[in-house]
Design a protein around this motif. Sequence first.
Motif, PDB file in Angstrom:
ATOM      1  N   LEU A   1      23.674   6.848  34.069  1.00 22.06           N
ATOM      2  CA  LEU A   1      24.560   7.797  34.741  1.00 22.06           C
ATOM      3  C   LEU A   1      25.234   8.763  33.757  1.00 22.06           C
ATOM      4  O   LEU A   1      25.806   9.765  34.161  1.00 22.06           O
ATOM      5  CB  LEU A   1      25.670   7.048  35.502  1.00 22.06           C
ATOM      6  CG  LEU A   1      25.257   5.939  36.452  1.00 22.06           C
ATOM      7  CD1 LEU A   1      26.508   5.296  37.065  1.00 22.06           C
ATOM      8  CD2 LEU A   1      24.345   6.459  37.544  1.00 22.06           C
ATOM      9  N   ALA A   2      25.160   8.419  32.470  1.00 20.12           N
ATOM     10  CA  ALA A   2      26.009   9.093  31.480  1.00 20.12           C
ATOM     11  C   ALA A   2      25.671  10.566  31.297  1.00 20.12           C
ATOM     12  O   ALA A   2      26.563  11.391  31.078  1.00 20.12           O
ATOM     13  CB  ALA A   2      25.936   8.359  30.140  1.00 20.12           C
ATOM     14  N   ASP A   3      24.382  10.925  31.343  1.00 17.53           N
ATOM     15  CA  ASP A   3      24.024  12.331  31.131  1.00 17.53           C
ATOM     16  C   ASP A   3      24.575  13.219  32.243  1.00 17.53           C
ATOM     17  O   ASP A   3      25.109  14.301  31.982  1.00 17.53           O
ATOM     18  CB  ASP A   3      22.507  12.478  31.036  1.00 17.53           C
ATOM     19  CG  ASP A   3      21.954  11.847  29.770  1.00 17.53           C
ATOM     20  OD1 ASP A   3      22.204  12.397  28.687  1.00 17.53           O
ATOM     21  OD2 ASP A   3      21.298  10.796  29.869  1.00 17.53           O
ATOM     22  N   GLU A   4      24.453  12.758  33.482  1.00 18.09           N
ATOM     23  CA  GLU A   4      25.033  13.509  34.598  1.00 18.09           C
ATOM     24  C   GLU A   4      26.548  13.590  34.458  1.00 18.09           C
ATOM     25  O   GLU A   4      27.157  14.629  34.739  1.00 18.09           O
ATOM     26  CB  GLU A   4      24.686  12.850  35.921  1.00 18.09           C
ATOM     27  CG  GLU A   4      23.231  12.975  36.333  1.00 18.09           C
ATOM     28  CD  GLU A   4      22.974  12.335  37.677  1.00 18.09           C
ATOM     29  OE1 GLU A   4      23.113  13.043  38.690  1.00 18.09           O
ATOM     30  OE2 GLU A   4      22.647  11.133  37.713  1.00 18.09           O
ATOM     31  N   MET A   5      27.160  12.504  34.022  1.00 19.14           N
ATOM     32  CA  MET A   5      28.619  12.482  33.905  1.00 19.14           C
ATOM     33  C   MET A   5      29.118  13.423  32.827  1.00 19.14           C
ATOM     34  O   MET A   5      30.192  14.011  32.969  1.00 19.14           O
ATOM     35  CB  MET A   5      29.113  11.064  33.624  1.00 19.14           C
ATOM     36  CG  MET A   5      29.238  10.172  34.843  1.00 19.14           C
ATOM     37  SD  MET A   5      30.240  10.903  36.197  1.00 19.14           S
ATOM     38  CE  MET A   5      31.741  11.359  35.337  1.00 19.14           C
ATOM     39  N   GLN A   6      28.362  13.608  31.751  1.00 16.99           N
ATOM     40  CA  GLN A   6      28.823  14.516  30.691  1.00 16.99           C
ATOM     41  C   GLN A   6      29.021  15.930  31.236  1.00 16.99           C
ATOM     42  O   GLN A   6      30.001  16.597  30.917  1.00 16.99           O
ATOM     43  CB  GLN A   6      27.817  14.527  29.536  1.00 16.99           C
ATOM     44  CG  GLN A   6      27.932  13.309  28.634  1.00 16.99           C
ATOM     45  CD  GLN A   6      27.016  13.422  27.435  1.00 16.99           C
ATOM     46  OE1 GLN A   6      25.797  13.355  27.558  1.00 16.99           O
ATOM     47  NE2 GLN A   6      27.591  13.594  26.272  1.00 16.99           N
ATOM     48  N   ARG A   7      28.083  16.376  32.056  1.00 19.70           N
ATOM     49  CA  ARG A   7      28.219  17.717  32.649  1.00 19.70           C
ATOM     50  C   ARG A   7      29.431  17.763  33.566  1.00 19.70           C
ATOM     51  O   ARG A   7      30.221  18.720  33.530  1.00 19.70           O
ATOM     52  CB  ARG A   7      26.950  18.079  33.418  1.00 19.70           C
ATOM     53  CG  ARG A   7      27.053  19.407  34.144  1.00 19.70           C
ATOM     54  CD  ARG A   7      25.756  19.888  34.721  1.00 19.70           C
ATOM     55  NE  ARG A   7      25.244  19.075  35.820  1.00 19.70           N
ATOM     56  CZ  ARG A   7      24.388  19.531  36.739  1.00 19.70           C
ATOM     57  NH1 ARG A   7      23.955  20.780  36.677  1.00 19.70           N
ATOM     58  NH2 ARG A   7      23.956  18.737  37.699  1.00 19.70           N
ATOM     59  N   LEU A   8      29.623  16.717  34.384  1.00 15.47           N
ATOM     60  CA  LEU A   8      30.738  16.704  35.328  1.00 15.47           C
ATOM     61  C   LEU A   8      32.078  16.589  34.626  1.00 15.47           C
ATOM     62  O   LEU A   8      33.065  17.204  35.040  1.00 15.47           O
ATOM     63  CB  LEU A   8      30.552  15.561  36.327  1.00 15.47           C
ATOM     64  CG  LEU A   8      29.327  15.667  37.239  1.00 15.47           C
ATOM     65  CD1 LEU A   8      29.270  14.474  38.187  1.00 15.47           C
ATOM     66  CD2 LEU A   8      29.313  16.968  38.021  1.00 15.47           C
ATOM     67  N   VAL A   9      32.138  15.774  33.555  1.00 18.24           N
ATOM     68  CA  VAL A   9      33.385  15.650  32.779  1.00 18.24           C
ATOM     69  C   VAL A   9      33.774  17.004  32.197  1.00 18.24           C
ATOM     70  O   VAL A   9      34.934  17.428  32.269  1.00 18.24           O
ATOM     71  CB  VAL A   9      33.227  14.605  31.655  1.00 18.24           C
ATOM     72  CG1 VAL A   9      34.358  14.716  30.635  1.00 18.24           C
ATOM     73  CG2 VAL A   9      33.213  13.197  32.243  1.00 18.24           C
TER      74      VAL A   9
ATOM     75  N   GLU B   1      27.787   9.780  45.628  1.00 16.05           N
ATOM     76  CA  GLU B   1      26.937   8.668  45.205  1.00 16.05           C
ATOM     77  C   GLU B   1      27.249   8.218  43.789  1.00 16.05           C
ATOM     78  O   GLU B   1      27.354   7.011  43.518  1.00 16.05           O
ATOM     79  CB  GLU B   1      25.466   9.068  45.314  1.00 16.05           C
ATOM     80  CG  GLU B   1      24.979   9.252  46.740  1.00 16.05           C
ATOM     81  CD  GLU B   1      23.562   9.762  46.822  1.00 16.05           C
ATOM     82  OE1 GLU B   1      23.058   9.889  47.951  1.00 16.05           O
ATOM     83  OE2 GLU B   1      22.961  10.040  45.759  1.00 16.05           O
ATOM     84  N   LEU B   2      27.405   9.165  42.898  1.00 15.15           N
ATOM     85  CA  LEU B   2      27.658   8.841  41.493  1.00 15.15           C
ATOM     86  C   LEU B   2      28.974   8.094  41.322  1.00 15.15           C
ATOM     87  O   LEU B   2      29.040   7.050  40.653  1.00 15.15           O
ATOM     88  CB  LEU B   2      27.660  10.132  40.665  1.00 15.15           C
ATOM     89  CG  LEU B   2      27.807   9.992  39.156  1.00 15.15           C
ATOM     90  CD1 LEU B   2      26.672   9.177  38.575  1.00 15.15           C
ATOM     91  CD2 LEU B   2      27.858  11.364  38.505  1.00 15.15           C
ATOM     92  N   PHE B   3      30.022   8.596  41.962  1.00 24.32           N
ATOM     93  CA  PHE B   3      31.330   7.969  41.785  1.00 24.32           C
ATOM     94  C   PHE B   3      31.464   6.664  42.579  1.00 24.32           C
ATOM     95  O   PHE B   3      32.186   5.758  42.155  1.00 24.32           O
ATOM     96  CB  PHE B   3      32.448   8.962  42.108  1.00 24.32           C
ATOM     97  CG  PHE B   3      32.693   9.935  40.995  1.00 24.32           C
ATOM     98  CD1 PHE B   3      33.515   9.598  39.937  1.00 24.32           C
ATOM     99  CD2 PHE B   3      32.075  11.175  40.985  1.00 24.32           C
ATOM    100  CE1 PHE B   3      33.732  10.486  38.882  1.00 24.32           C
ATOM    101  CE2 PHE B   3      32.275  12.061  39.942  1.00 24.32           C
ATOM    102  CZ  PHE B   3      33.102  11.722  38.881  1.00 24.32           C
ATOM    103  N   GLU B   4      30.771   6.559  43.699  1.00 20.53           N
ATOM    104  CA  GLU B   4      30.760   5.275  44.406  1.00 20.53           C
ATOM    105  C   GLU B   4      30.154   4.191  43.523  1.00 20.53           C
ATOM    106  O   GLU B   4      30.657   3.063  43.457  1.00 20.53           O
ATOM    107  CB  GLU B   4      29.959   5.396  45.710  1.00 20.53           C
ATOM    108  CG  GLU B   4      30.718   6.043  46.854  1.00 20.53           C
ATOM    109  CD  GLU B   4      29.869   6.178  48.116  1.00 20.53           C
ATOM    110  OE1 GLU B   4      28.648   5.870  48.050  1.00 20.53           O
ATOM    111  OE2 GLU B   4      30.421   6.599  49.147  1.00 20.53           O
ATOM    112  N   LEU B   5      29.071   4.538  42.844  1.00 23.43           N
ATOM    113  CA  LEU B   5      28.421   3.568  41.963  1.00 23.43           C
ATOM    114  C   LEU B   5      29.331   3.203  40.794  1.00 23.43           C
ATOM    115  O   LEU B   5      29.453   2.022  40.432  1.00 23.43           O
ATOM    116  CB  LEU B   5      27.098   4.155  41.457  1.00 23.43           C
ATOM    117  CG  LEU B   5      26.148   3.207  40.734  1.00 23.43           C
ATOM    118  CD1 LEU B   5      25.858   1.964  41.567  1.00 23.43           C
ATOM    119  CD2 LEU B   5      24.849   3.933  40.389  1.00 23.43           C
TER     120      LEU B   5
END
Length: 231
Positions: A158-166, A87-91
């Motif tokens: 979306l940025a906070d979730e992405m920081q963990r994933l990055v 979902e995150l990357f589709e968006l």
Amino acid sequence: MAKAFSRIDAQSERQSDQALKLIKNAIILCQLPPGTSFSEAELSGRFGLARAATRAALMRLAEVGLVEPVARHGFLVTPITVASIRELFELRLMIEPQAAALAIGKVDVAKLRKLNSSAHLAGNDSQQLDFVEDNRAFHAEIAAATGNHRLFRLLESLADEMQRLVRLGLFGASGSEAERHNADSQHEALIAAFEAGDREGAKNAARHHIEHARMLVLNHAPISNSPISLT
């Protein structure tokens, strides 16, 4: 009396900001791994934080999707699932290539280059946190340059979730120097497209970068739904 209350409120806000930073960094660095369950009291004791500040920080982290309240059981560090990654990357794929095209001629290329100078060899926790902060700022700079405030707010959500994933994708146990160098090169490709005023090039570079990040996360993030106890 009003001034006294104002000072108390300001002090409480500072404490909650400090608590937010400590807990969020622990989540990004997987010192609190995905799926970890804990009570407010356990977390306050672990980090030496006031209960009120911890509670306020957890509420803010719940708003950005990094923790989940669990009725009568405290909180859970939001697990990373295949569905959430999809979902995150589709968006991101729907929005960011177009944002890159809209930023052509408006984004500060020199600032992007400076933000992209964080060492991809970042070894310790502090350097890795600096890297993910600069990476967030890099993408935020592009979104802000579009002039579309709604688009910017959506990407920031979306940025906070992405920081963990990055951090997990690039610096997790199985992340490699070659992959980190590749990610740097993709930022450079974006910068080159902005310098050339190449809309299609910017869109393609953004799309390739997001697809690469998705692959890293799927390969290196701990994907699990099983809760882990803090104690």
